[in-house]
Structures are given as C-alpha cells and as structure tokens.
Design a protein around this motif. Structure first.
Motif, PDB file in Angstrom:
ATOM      1  N   LYS A 173      51.362 -32.228  28.067  1.00 20.82           N
ATOM      2  CA  LYS A 173      52.171 -32.852  28.853  1.00 20.82           C
ATOM      3  C   LYS A 173      51.668 -32.700  30.397  1.00 20.82           C
ATOM      4  CE  LYS A 173      56.897 -33.105  30.901  1.00 20.82           C
ATOM      5  NZ  LYS A 173      56.944 -34.722  30.635  1.00 20.82           N
ATOM      6  N   LYS A 200      45.918 -42.551  32.013  1.00 20.21           N
ATOM      7  CA  LYS A 200      46.882 -42.605  31.011  1.00 20.21           C
ATOM      8  C   LYS A 200      47.897 -41.327  31.025  1.00 20.21           C
ATOM      9  CE  LYS A 200      48.426 -43.270  26.259  1.00 20.21           C
ATOM     10  NZ  LYS A 200      48.150 -43.625  24.901  1.00 20.21           N
ATOM     11  N   SER A 201      47.078 -40.401  30.860  1.00 21.25           N
ATOM     12  CA  SER A 201      47.851 -38.926  30.871  1.00 21.25           C
ATOM     13  C   SER A 201      48.734 -38.691  32.227  1.00 21.25           C
ATOM     14  CB  SER A 201      46.961 -37.711  30.501  1.00 21.25           C
ATOM     15  OG  SER A 201      46.294 -37.955  29.281  1.00 21.25           O
ATOM     16  N   LYS A 204      51.536 -40.891  32.874  1.00 22.50           N
ATOM     17  CA  LYS A 204      52.613 -40.584  32.262  1.00 22.50           C
ATOM     18  C   LYS A 204      53.605 -39.326  32.645  1.00 22.50           C
ATOM     19  CE  LYS A 204      54.065 -39.429  27.445  1.00 22.50           C
ATOM     20  NZ  LYS A 204      53.890 -39.211  26.109  1.00 22.50           N
ATOM     21  N   VAL A 207      55.424 -40.311  36.125  1.00 18.50           N
ATOM     22  CA  VAL A 207      56.845 -41.017  35.716  1.00 18.50           C
ATOM     23  C   VAL A 207      57.733 -40.045  35.189  1.00 18.50           C
ATOM     24  CG1 VAL A 207      57.556 -42.933  34.242  1.00 18.50           C
ATOM     25  CG2 VAL A 207      55.490 -43.368  35.287  1.00 18.50           C
ATOM     26  N   THR A 208      57.189 -39.114  34.058  1.00 18.25           N
ATOM     27  CA  THR A 208      58.185 -38.403  33.698  1.00 18.25           C
ATOM     28  C   THR A 208      58.815 -37.180  34.416  1.00 18.25           C
ATOM     29  OG1 THR A 208      56.440 -37.291  32.317  1.00 18.25           O
ATOM     30  CG2 THR A 208      57.674 -39.147  31.388  1.00 18.25           C
TER      31      THR A 208
END
Length: 222
Positions: A173, A200-201, A204, A207-208
């Motif tokens: 994560k 991409k990682s 993400k 955003v999270t």
C-alpha cells in the motif's frame, strides 16, 4: 517502443544521481508515512530473515537480468544491428566494467528498496507483537528492557499467515505493489510509460490516504 526504453532503463538509470537520491528520499518519506520508527529500522536489520521476498519487490527489483541482456544482444531495431553492437561492447574490457558498474548500481538501489520495505513489514509485525504482549500485562516499551522477548514474539507473529499477509498488504500500500499489473498494463501501458507501475501505485496511495489515514494526510499537507 519497449526496446529503446529498455536500453535507456538499463544503462541510464543506475548512473543517474537523481534516481539514487529520489529512490532514497522517496522511500524514506513513504516509510515514514506508513508509520515506521527508528526501532522498526533496527528490527528490520536484525530480523531480515523474517521478511519474505514478496515484500521486497521494489522498483529496482530485477531490472538487470540475464534474460534482459540476452534480449539486448538479439536486438534488431529499425534494421540497425544493435544486438551485435551490444555484444561487441559487452565483450570488451570497458564494456565489462560498464556492465559490472550498472549491475552494482541496480543491486545497491535494490538494497535501499529492500531496507525500507522490510522496515514497513516489520513495523506491522512489531505492532501486532506489542499488542499481544500488552494483553499479557507487558508494557509497550518491552523492546527497551527486554528486546529478545519482543523479537521472539515478532517471530511467532510472522508465522501467522493472516498477520503476515496484513504486513505485506501494508508494504504494498505505502511502498508500491509493482507486480500488480494486468495483461494490458504489462504489454501496453508499461511499455509506453516506463514508470507506469510506480505512477499507478502512488496514484492509488494519494487517492486512498485521506480516507484510510486522515491524520497522516493532514500532517503531509502542513
């Protein structure tokens, strides 16, 4: 398009000071956002044998391989015998020196990735181990007074598939899950954008993070 980008990644990135510094500073920041402490770094060094290989799949992992060198030797780019040129250079003394320097640089960067990713992995196991000891009436500062007891408990926690999976998920994560790509992403997107897996990682995570860790997100913005 992937042929010239492979050549670029193989021979340019490891010799770039920006890549070295970016990898070091970026990994340190991401690990800090994940909640690592100085104790986690100490334990990551001592308990490196508990960290699975899946947790070490960083950006520099496997960039220089025998298969990649073979592809370079066999390359025919736009009618130009690039492969023959590569073979000639590879067999020369300067070429051998260059290849050794390149491989050493990649390995060094991989060591940086491994260290920070391992610290995040151990951080999660340490949290579980500390909570386990606390339930037994032991203090959360066990490491300061009885480090061997905490290290033993971490080893026990690492054998729990559920907890080790949670630790691996935390690593992916915050530090990036660069192997989590679909067929189209591997065949198309990553070829067009060499750092697609990283973008991409990190996208993400951006955003999270406000949703999953609002406090840490606020601290980053200050």
């Amino acid at each position: 398009l992937d042929k010239p980008t492979n050549v670029w990644k193989t021979f340019v990135l490891p010799l770039s000071p920006r890549w070295w510094s970016g990898n070091m500073v970026g990994s340190a920041i991401l690990a800090s956002v994940a909640g690592t402490s100085p104790v986690d770094y100490i334990l990551a060094k001592k308990l490196a044998h508990l960290v699975p290989e899946e947790a070490k799949m960083g950006m520099a992992h496997g960039l220089v391989t025998d298969l990649q060198m073979k592809r370079l030797r066999d390359m025919d780019m736009g009618g130009l015998p690039v492969g023959k040129w590569v073979s000639t250079i590879e067999q020369s003394t300067p070429g051998q020196v260059g290849i050794n320097v390149t491989a050493t640089a990649y390995n060094a960067n991989q060591s940086i990735d491994d260290f920070f990713r391992s610290a995040v992995y151990i951080k999660q196991l340490t949290r579980d181990a500390t909570e386990s000891l606390a339930r037994e009436g032991k203090g959360r500062l066990t490491y300061l007074f009885h480090p061997e007891e905490l290290e033993t408990r971490i080893g026990e926690i690492a054998k729990d598939p559920v907890k080790s999976k949670a630790a691996l998920d935390l690593v992916n994560k915050f530090m990036g899950d660069y192997e989590n790509l679909g067929p189209i992403e591997r065949r198309v997107f990553r070829r067009v954008t060499p750092f697609y897996a990283w973008w991409k990682s990190m996208g993400k995570l951006v955003v999270t993070l406000p949703r999953d860790y609002p406090g840490r997100n606020i601290m980053l913005q200050k």
